[in-house]
Write a protein that holds these residues in place. Structure first.
Motif, PDB file in Angstrom:
ATOM      1  N   GLY A 197      20.425   8.542  -8.886  1.00 39.52           N
ATOM      2  CA  GLY A 197      20.837   7.573  -9.897  1.00 39.52           C
ATOM      3  C   GLY A 197      21.864   6.569  -9.419  1.00 39.52           C
ATOM      4  N   ILE A 198      22.592   6.877  -8.347  1.00 38.14           N
ATOM      5  CA  ILE A 198      23.608   5.944  -7.866  1.00 38.14           C
ATOM      6  C   ILE A 198      22.962   4.658  -7.365  1.00 38.14           C
ATOM      7  CG2 ILE A 198      23.676   6.757  -5.480  1.00 38.14           C
ATOM      8  CD1 ILE A 198      26.644   5.684  -7.686  1.00 38.14           C
ATOM      9  N   GLU A 199      21.718   4.730  -6.897  1.00 35.18           N
ATOM     10  CA  GLU A 199      21.015   3.526  -6.450  1.00 35.18           C
ATOM     11  C   GLU A 199      20.748   2.594  -7.625  1.00 35.18           C
ATOM     12  OE1 GLU A 199      17.604   5.202  -4.667  1.00 35.18           O
ATOM     13  OE2 GLU A 199      18.698   6.137  -3.017  1.00 35.18           O
ATOM     14  N   VAL A 200      20.455   3.160  -8.786  1.00 34.07           N
ATOM     15  CA  VAL A 200      20.238   2.356  -9.983  1.00 34.07           C
ATOM     16  C   VAL A 200      21.544   1.689 -10.408  1.00 34.07           C
ATOM     17  CG1 VAL A 200      19.519   2.419 -12.399  1.00 34.07           C
ATOM     18  CG2 VAL A 200      18.359   3.857 -10.714  1.00 34.07           C
ATOM     19  N   MET A 201      22.641   2.432 -10.363  1.00 32.04           N
ATOM     20  CA  MET A 201      23.935   1.863 -10.715  1.00 32.04           C
ATOM     21  C   MET A 201      24.331   0.753  -9.743  1.00 32.04           C
ATOM     22  SD  MET A 201      24.903   3.358 -13.471  1.00 32.04           S
ATOM     23  CE  MET A 201      23.135   3.282 -13.846  1.00 32.04           C
ATOM     24  N   ALA A 202      23.953   0.921  -8.489  1.00 30.13           N
ATOM     25  CA  ALA A 202      24.269  -0.097  -7.492  1.00 30.13           C
ATOM     26  C   ALA A 202      23.559  -1.410  -7.823  1.00 30.13           C
ATOM     27  CB  ALA A 202      23.871   0.393  -6.104  1.00 30.13           C
ATOM     28  N   VAL A 203      22.285  -1.320  -8.225  1.00 26.58           N
ATOM     29  CA  VAL A 203      21.527  -2.514  -8.579  1.00 26.58           C
ATOM     30  C   VAL A 203      22.158  -3.223  -9.775  1.00 26.58           C
ATOM     31  CG1 VAL A 203      19.300  -3.331  -9.454  1.00 26.58           C
ATOM     32  CG2 VAL A 203      19.373  -1.639  -7.622  1.00 26.58           C
ATOM     33  N   ILE A 204      22.675  -2.457 -10.728  1.00 28.00           N
ATOM     34  CA  ILE A 204      23.224  -3.031 -11.955  1.00 28.00           C
ATOM     35  C   ILE A 204      24.608  -3.629 -11.744  1.00 28.00           C
ATOM     36  CG2 ILE A 204      23.999  -2.491 -14.308  1.00 28.00           C
ATOM     37  CD1 ILE A 204      21.810  -0.340 -14.382  1.00 28.00           C
ATOM     38  N   PHE A 205      25.482  -2.923 -11.011  1.00 25.88           N
ATOM     39  CA  PHE A 205      26.887  -3.314 -10.963  1.00 25.88           C
ATOM     40  C   PHE A 205      27.307  -4.038  -9.686  1.00 25.88           C
ATOM     41  CE2 PHE A 205      27.027   0.325 -13.962  1.00 25.88           C
ATOM     42  CZ  PHE A 205      27.530  -0.358 -15.057  1.00 25.88           C
ATOM     43  N   ALA A 206      26.543  -3.901  -8.599  1.00 24.78           N
ATOM     44  CA  ALA A 206      26.986  -4.484  -7.325  1.00 24.78           C
ATOM     45  C   ALA A 206      27.203  -5.990  -7.437  1.00 24.78           C
ATOM     46  CB  ALA A 206      25.968  -4.166  -6.229  1.00 24.78           C
ATOM     47  N   LYS A 207      26.249  -6.690  -8.023  1.00 27.25           N
ATOM     48  CA  LYS A 207      26.364  -8.141  -8.130  1.00 27.25           C
ATOM     49  C   LYS A 207      27.515  -8.544  -9.041  1.00 27.25           C
ATOM     50  CE  LYS A 207      23.519 -12.260  -8.836  1.00 27.25           C
ATOM     51  NZ  LYS A 207      22.172 -12.764  -9.210  1.00 27.25           N
ATOM     52  N   LYS A 208      27.753  -7.754 -10.073  1.00 26.52           N
ATOM     53  CA  LYS A 208      28.825  -8.086 -11.017  1.00 26.52           C
ATOM     54  C   LYS A 208      30.204  -8.024 -10.378  1.00 26.52           C
ATOM     55  CE  LYS A 208      26.312  -6.606 -15.152  1.00 26.52           C
ATOM     56  NZ  LYS A 208      26.290  -5.714 -16.337  1.00 26.52           N
ATOM     57  N   ILE A 209      30.377  -7.136  -9.402  1.00 24.36           N
ATOM     58  CA  ILE A 209      31.681  -7.020  -8.754  1.00 24.36           C
ATOM     59  C   ILE A 209      31.707  -7.724  -7.396  1.00 24.36           C
ATOM     60  CG2 ILE A 209      32.270  -4.889  -9.960  1.00 24.36           C
ATOM     61  CD1 ILE A 209      31.469  -3.298  -7.552  1.00 24.36           C
ATOM     62  N   GLY A 210      30.628  -8.451  -7.091  1.00 19.09           N
ATOM     63  CA  GLY A 210      30.624  -9.314  -5.919  1.00 19.09           C
ATOM     64  C   GLY A 210      30.360  -8.641  -4.593  1.00 19.09           C
ATOM     65  N   ILE A 211      29.608  -7.534  -4.575  1.00 16.40           N
ATOM     66  CA  ILE A 211      29.264  -6.878  -3.312  1.00 16.40           C
ATOM     67  C   ILE A 211      27.761  -6.615  -3.289  1.00 16.40           C
ATOM     68  CG2 ILE A 211      31.528  -5.796  -3.047  1.00 16.40           C
ATOM     69  CD1 ILE A 211      30.327  -3.199  -4.071  1.00 16.40           C
ATOM     70  N   THR A 212      27.260  -6.221  -2.128  1.00 11.93           N
ATOM     71  CA  THR A 212      25.837  -5.922  -2.000  1.00 11.93           C
ATOM     72  C   THR A 212      25.538  -4.514  -2.523  1.00 11.93           C
ATOM     73  OG1 THR A 212      26.054  -4.995   0.223  1.00 11.93           O
ATOM     74  CG2 THR A 212      25.712  -7.385   0.033  1.00 11.93           C
ATOM     75  N   VAL A 213      24.255  -4.252  -2.756  1.00 11.18           N
ATOM     76  CA  VAL A 213      23.836  -2.925  -3.210  1.00 11.18           C
ATOM     77  C   VAL A 213      24.181  -1.867  -2.167  1.00 11.18           C
ATOM     78  CG1 VAL A 213      21.830  -1.502  -3.786  1.00 11.18           C
ATOM     79  CG2 VAL A 213      22.018  -3.810  -4.710  1.00 11.18           C
ATOM     80  N   GLY A 214      23.890  -2.181  -0.886  1.00 18.63           N
ATOM     81  CA  GLY A 214      24.202  -1.242   0.183  1.00 18.63           C
ATOM     82  C   GLY A 214      25.688  -0.939   0.275  1.00 18.63           C
ATOM     83  N   MET A 215      26.530  -1.962   0.092  1.00 17.83           N
ATOM     84  CA  MET A 215      27.976  -1.768   0.130  1.00 17.83           C
ATOM     85  C   MET A 215      28.445  -0.895  -1.030  1.00 17.83           C
ATOM     86  SD  MET A 215      30.798  -2.306   1.686  1.00 17.83           S
ATOM     87  CE  MET A 215      30.377  -3.604   2.853  1.00 17.83           C
ATOM     88  N   PHE A 216      27.845  -1.084  -2.202  1.00 15.52           N
ATOM     89  CA  PHE A 216      28.205  -0.276  -3.371  1.00 15.52           C
ATOM     90  C   PHE A 216      27.926   1.200  -3.097  1.00 15.52           C
ATOM     91  CE2 PHE A 216      27.526   1.821  -7.374  1.00 15.52           C
ATOM     92  CZ  PHE A 216      28.410   1.230  -8.264  1.00 15.52           C
ATOM     93  N   VAL A 217      26.726   1.492  -2.574  1.00 14.87           N
ATOM     94  CA  VAL A 217      26.353   2.880  -2.282  1.00 14.87           C
ATOM     95  C   VAL A 217      27.268   3.461  -1.203  1.00 14.87           C
ATOM     96  CG1 VAL A 217      24.514   4.368  -1.396  1.00 14.87           C
ATOM     97  CG2 VAL A 217      23.957   2.510  -2.982  1.00 14.87           C
ATOM     98  N   MET A 218      27.571   2.669  -0.177  1.00 12.73           N
ATOM     99  CA  MET A 218      28.421   3.154   0.907  1.00 12.73           C
ATOM    100  C   MET A 218      29.835   3.444   0.410  1.00 12.73           C
ATOM    101  SD  MET A 218      28.872   1.706   4.777  1.00 12.73           S
ATOM    102  CE  MET A 218      29.055   0.020   4.234  1.00 12.73           C
ATOM    103  N   MET A 219      30.359   2.588  -0.468  1.00 13.49           N
ATOM    104  CA  MET A 219      31.701   2.813  -1.014  1.00 13.49           C
ATOM    105  C   MET A 219      31.731   4.083  -1.862  1.00 13.49           C
ATOM    106  SD  MET A 219      32.770  -1.090  -2.013  1.00 13.49           S
ATOM    107  CE  MET A 219      34.183  -0.552  -2.968  1.00 13.49           C
ATOM    108  N   TYR A 220      30.675   4.295  -2.643  1.00 19.47           N
ATOM    109  CA  TYR A 220      30.605   5.516  -3.447  1.00 19.47           C
ATOM    110  C   TYR A 220      30.609   6.749  -2.549  1.00 19.47           C
ATOM    111  CZ  TYR A 220      28.919   9.054  -6.703  1.00 19.47           C
ATOM    112  OH  TYR A 220      28.792  10.200  -7.454  1.00 19.47           O
ATOM    113  N   ASN A 221      29.807   6.712  -1.497  1.00 19.26           N
ATOM    114  CA  ASN A 221      29.731   7.861  -0.594  1.00 19.26           C
ATOM    115  C   ASN A 221      31.033   8.075   0.164  1.00 19.26           C
ATOM    116  OD1 ASN A 221      27.052   8.602  -1.201  1.00 19.26           O
ATOM    117  ND2 ASN A 221      26.255   7.045   0.170  1.00 19.26           N
TER     118      ASN A 221
END
Length: 324
Positions: free
Chosen positions: A145-169
């Motif tokens: 599910g974190i991949e879905v959250m990345a698609v939704i929120f990454a752009k809103k906070i100004g980062i890429t989807v991959g960066m969002f997932v990496m930061m979470y991990n």
């Protein structure tokens, strides 16, 4: 109810079930027994099941954490994606339950296959779980599910989807390090994450990705003729203009496999030594033939009908920038 399953394919459901079971095998047989961690929600579930009562198992947390995230992402990803994803996670959870509680396999203290070798467990755990995750994505869903959250929120906070997932991990592995008071297991878990990530790329994009070439030339006719005679592939011509020289040029776009790149370069240089060539990787090539493209369109006159038939014959013969 039927509208939610519009476009669903039975074969996809079969492969998603297989993907969930593969993921469960990689995690419960290689990672969990030696306290290594997967990434995303899966890794979070593994951490929580180790610090909570026994009845809150990995299978329970996989459902509890993933289900709300997929439902939350329903509007963004669509009904079919959500159904596929929840279905895959359910088989992931079922597989984890069967391996740890039903099958005659002891995964409590060490891996039944790799023992307590952290390197083997991290590499093969990441490889196998990556295959499961990659197959899930390949057949229209997601197993985390974190991949879905990345698609939704990454752009809103100004980062890429991959960066969002990496930061979470990164936060997850730091938390695991503090809770376990050891940094060895988080570091091996990072290796697991890397192996899994690369495996997902191979499964989703293919082991032998095609190459696209953009050739800027002053001799398009001769160059296209030589390429077509050699490779039998379609090409697209784009009119262009040089910025500094202001000269009219032509961009030739075509798709080849990696074994044809060297020969293509030699042909272009032979026809136009001043040509500029840019090559990039192509993950997938999708092509609709001319007959399918014209289905559902009805010419308004006999003249238009003949013109459409002539265009279809031309496109069928020469392609539209795809690979034959």
């Amino acid at each position: 109810m039927k509208k939610y399953f519009k476009g669903a394919k039975g074969f996809h459901f079969i492969m998603l079930a297989v993907a969930g079971l593969i993921n469960a095998f990689g995690v419960t047989v290689f990672l969990s027994p030696v306290s290594l961690y997967d990434s995303g929600v899966s890794g979070t579930s593994m951490m929580l099941c180790q610090i909570t009562p026994d009845y809150l198992s990995l299978s329970v947390f996989l459902i509890l954490l993933n289900l709300p995230l997929f439902i939350f992402g329903y509007k963004k990803q669509g009904a079919l994606f959500t159904i596929y994803s929840v279905y895959a996670v359910c088989f992931y959870s079922l597989g984890a339950f069967l391996i740890t509680n039903v099958l005659p396999m002891d995964v409590s203290l060490s891996s039944p296959i790799a023992g307590t070798d952290l390197l083997l467990c991290s590499v093969f755990g990441g490889l196998i779980s990556g295959i499961g995750s990659g197959l899930t994505i390949r057949f229209g869903g997601a197993i985390d599910g974190i991949e879905v959250m990345a698609v939704i929120f990454a752009k809103k906070i100004g980062i890429t989807v991959g960066m969002f997932v990496m930061m979470y991990n990164l936060v997850l592995y730091l938390l695991i390090g503090f809770l376990s008071r050891s940094w060895m297991l988080p570091m091996y878990s990072i290796m697991t994450y890397y192996v899994s990530l690369k495996t997902v790329d191979f499964i989703v994009e293919g082991f032998d990705r095609a190459k696209s070439a953009m050739i800027i030339t002053n001799r398009p006719e001769q160059t296209c003729r030589a390429l077509s005679e050699t490779f039998g592939t379609g090409m697209t011509l784009i009119e262009a203009k040089g910025y500094y020289s202001s000269m009219e040029k032509t961009v030739i776009y075509l798709v080849l496999n990696r074994f044809q790149i060297g020969k293509m370069r030699n042909i272009v240089k032979a026809e136009d030594p001043m040509a500029f060539i840019a090559i990039s990787e192509v993950a997938d090539v999708f092509r609709t033939n001319a007959h399918e493209a014209n289905v559902g369109t009805k010419p308004d006159s006999e003249k238009e009908k003949k013109e459409a038939e002539g265009e279809a014959d031309t496109d069928a013969a020469h392609g539209a920038g795809g690979e034959n």
